[in-house]
Design a protein around this motif. Structure first.
Motif, mmCIF file in Angstrom:
data_model
loop_
_atom_site.group_PDB
_atom_site.id
_atom_site.type_symbol
_atom_site.label_atom_id
_atom_site.label_comp_id
_atom_site.label_asym_id
_atom_site.label_seq_id
_atom_site.Cartn_x
_atom_site.Cartn_y
_atom_site.Cartn_z
ATOM 1 N N VAL A 190 0.844 -1.200 0.000
ATOM 2 C CA VAL A 190 0.000 0.000 0.000
ATOM 3 C C VAL A 190 0.880 1.251 0.000
ATOM 4 C CG1 VAL A 190 -1.808 1.278 1.206
ATOM 5 C CG2 VAL A 190 -1.871 -1.227 1.167
ATOM 6 N N LEU A 191 0.730 2.067 -1.021
ATOM 7 C CA LEU A 191 1.487 3.312 -1.162
ATOM 8 C C LEU A 191 0.825 4.461 -0.415
ATOM 9 C CD1 LEU A 191 2.177 2.934 -4.976
ATOM 10 C CD2 LEU A 191 3.845 2.613 -3.130
ATOM 11 N N GLN A 192 -0.513 4.510 -0.454
ATOM 12 C CA GLN A 192 -1.265 5.520 0.300
ATOM 13 C C GLN A 192 -2.685 5.032 0.495
ATOM 14 O OE1 GLN A 192 -1.052 9.145 -2.044
ATOM 15 N NE2 GLN A 192 -3.042 8.784 -2.921
ATOM 16 N N GLY A 193 -3.345 5.589 1.514
ATOM 17 C CA GLY A 193 -4.708 5.197 1.824
ATOM 18 C C GLY A 193 -4.748 3.879 2.578
ATOM 19 N N TRP A 194 -5.883 3.189 2.468
ATOM 20 C CA TRP A 194 -6.060 1.893 3.139
ATOM 21 C C TRP A 194 -7.000 1.012 2.337
ATOM 22 C CZ3 TRP A 194 -11.094 0.819 4.197
ATOM 23 C CH2 TRP A 194 -11.973 1.895 4.343
ATOM 24 N N VAL A 195 -6.927 -0.289 2.616
ATOM 25 C CA VAL A 195 -7.775 -1.273 1.959
ATOM 26 C C VAL A 195 -8.035 -2.405 2.947
ATOM 27 C CG1 VAL A 195 -5.804 -2.495 0.948
ATOM 28 C CG2 VAL A 195 -8.063 -2.710 -0.117
ATOM 29 N N GLU A 196 -9.213 -3.003 2.876
ATOM 30 C CA GLU A 196 -9.533 -4.171 3.688
ATOM 31 C C GLU A 196 -9.820 -5.347 2.770
ATOM 32 O OE1 GLU A 196 -12.733 -3.187 6.359
ATOM 33 O OE2 GLU A 196 -11.413 -1.960 7.606
ATOM 34 N N PHE A 197 -9.129 -6.457 3.057
ATOM 35 C CA PHE A 197 -9.322 -7.716 2.347
ATOM 36 C C PHE A 197 -9.835 -8.747 3.340
ATOM 37 C CE2 PHE A 197 -5.692 -5.915 -0.091
ATOM 38 C CZ PHE A 197 -6.236 -5.943 -1.364
ATOM 39 N N GLU A 198 -10.502 -9.762 2.826
ATOM 40 C CA GLU A 198 -10.846 -10.934 3.620
ATOM 41 C C GLU A 198 -10.224 -12.137 2.936
ATOM 42 O OE1 GLU A 198 -14.616 -13.368 5.558
ATOM 43 O OE2 GLU A 198 -14.988 -11.997 3.890
ATOM 44 N N TYR A 199 -9.525 -12.973 3.732
ATOM 45 C CA TYR A 199 -8.859 -14.163 3.220
ATOM 46 C C TYR A 199 -9.401 -15.396 3.917
ATOM 47 C CZ TYR A 199 -5.415 -10.899 1.413
ATOM 48 O OH TYR A 199 -4.799 -9.879 0.753
ATOM 49 N N GLU A 200 -9.497 -16.502 3.167
ATOM 50 C CA GLU A 200 -9.870 -17.769 3.791
ATOM 51 C C GLU A 200 -8.822 -18.111 4.850
ATOM 52 O OE1 GLU A 200 -9.628 -21.376 1.380
ATOM 53 O OE2 GLU A 200 -8.152 -20.416 0.091
ATOM 54 N N GLN A 201 -9.252 -18.638 5.947
ATOM 55 C CA GLN A 201 -8.426 -19.079 7.073
ATOM 56 C C GLN A 201 -7.655 -17.957 7.771
ATOM 57 O OE1 GLN A 201 -6.018 -22.266 5.518
ATOM 58 N NE2 GLN A 201 -7.757 -23.648 5.373
ATOM 59 N N THR A 202 -7.817 -16.707 7.326
ATOM 60 C CA THR A 202 -7.137 -15.571 7.962
ATOM 61 C C THR A 202 -8.146 -14.564 8.477
ATOM 62 O OG1 THR A 202 -5.208 -15.826 6.535
ATOM 63 C CG2 THR A 202 -5.472 -13.696 7.619
ATOM 64 N N GLY A 203 -9.215 -14.350 7.716
ATOM 65 C CA GLY A 203 -10.216 -13.367 8.080
ATOM 66 C C GLY A 203 -9.932 -12.013 7.471
ATOM 67 N N VAL A 204 -10.479 -10.973 8.089
ATOM 68 C CA VAL A 204 -10.364 -9.612 7.568
ATOM 69 C C VAL A 204 -9.014 -9.017 7.961
ATOM 70 C CG1 VAL A 204 -11.337 -7.281 7.626
ATOM 71 C CG2 VAL A 204 -12.855 -9.271 7.610
ATOM 72 N N VAL A 205 -8.363 -8.405 6.981
ATOM 73 C CA VAL A 205 -7.071 -7.757 7.178
ATOM 74 C C VAL A 205 -7.170 -6.335 6.631
ATOM 75 C CG1 VAL A 205 -4.632 -7.779 6.521
ATOM 76 C CG2 VAL A 205 -5.832 -9.939 6.936
ATOM 77 N N ARG A 206 -6.793 -5.362 7.460
ATOM 78 C CA ARG A 206 -6.747 -3.964 7.012
ATOM 79 C C ARG A 206 -5.296 -3.591 6.758
ATOM 80 N NH1 ARG A 206 -10.040 1.024 7.918
ATOM 81 N NH2 ARG A 206 -8.604 2.777 7.756
ATOM 82 N N LEU A 207 -5.029 -3.101 5.566
ATOM 83 C CA LEU A 207 -3.689 -2.654 5.193
ATOM 84 C C LEU A 207 -3.715 -1.138 5.027
ATOM 85 C CD1 LEU A 207 -2.883 -5.298 2.444
ATOM 86 C CD2 LEU A 207 -2.171 -5.332 4.830
ATOM 87 N N GLU A 208 -2.739 -0.473 5.620
ATOM 88 C CA GLU A 208 -2.596 0.979 5.509
ATOM 89 C C GLU A 208 -1.253 1.305 4.880
ATOM 90 O OE1 GLU A 208 -3.255 2.393 9.499
ATOM 91 O OE2 GLU A 208 -5.373 1.822 9.441
#
Length: 141
Positions: free
Chosen positions: A82-100
């Motif tokens: 992530v260069l700027q801002g944020w994004v939320e992904f959901e992955y199997e066996q991991t759940g929701v991940v927020r990247l900033e």
């Protein structure tokens, strides 16, 4: 747009010749790509590596929300920074991940995931191999 230069000789394993590629922001164009809520800037790596890799900048399209559709990619490698801002992904066996800004994720081949939401100013760098790959839409994570 990326500028490519003369290819280097093929290596001893006979892999296709690769080229030096330079991409300047001042000459950049963003195009529609895999997702309708993002636009993509090709950095020229796919052409320079004969399709072995692709590197691009992804940014949010103003006024577009993510679709949240679960999917997987049939590829060998996928990395997002992530260069700027944020994004939320959901992955199997991991759940929701927020990247900033400054965060990254390596997505293993075939991992089920979806993009849930993102900031209006999101910009990400993505590296994939190979450059062309199949994406399968799924019903659930």
């Amino acid at each position: 747009m990326a500028n490519t230069h003369e290819p280097t000789p093929a290596d001893s394993a006979g892999k296709p010749a690769q080229r030096v590629v330079v991409s300047h922001l001042k000459d950049a164009t963003f195009d529609r790509g895999l997702r309708e809520f993002f636009e993509y800037r090709d950095l020229g790596v796919a052409q320079a590596t004969a399709g072995a890799y692709s590197v691009h900048v992804i940014r949010a399209l103003d006024g577009h929300e993510s679709s949240g559709v679960p999917h997987l990619h049939q590829l060998d490698f996928q990395f997002v920074y992530v260069l700027q801002g944020w994004v939320e992904f959901e992955y199997e066996q991991t759940g929701v991940v927020r990247l900033e800004r400054g965060d990254s994720v390596y997505q293993p081949p075939g991992v089920r995931h979806r993009e849930i939401r993102h900031s209006a100013d999101l910009e990400m760098l993505e590296v994939v191999a190979p450059a062309s790959f199949h994406t399968a839409t799924l019903e659930k994570i």
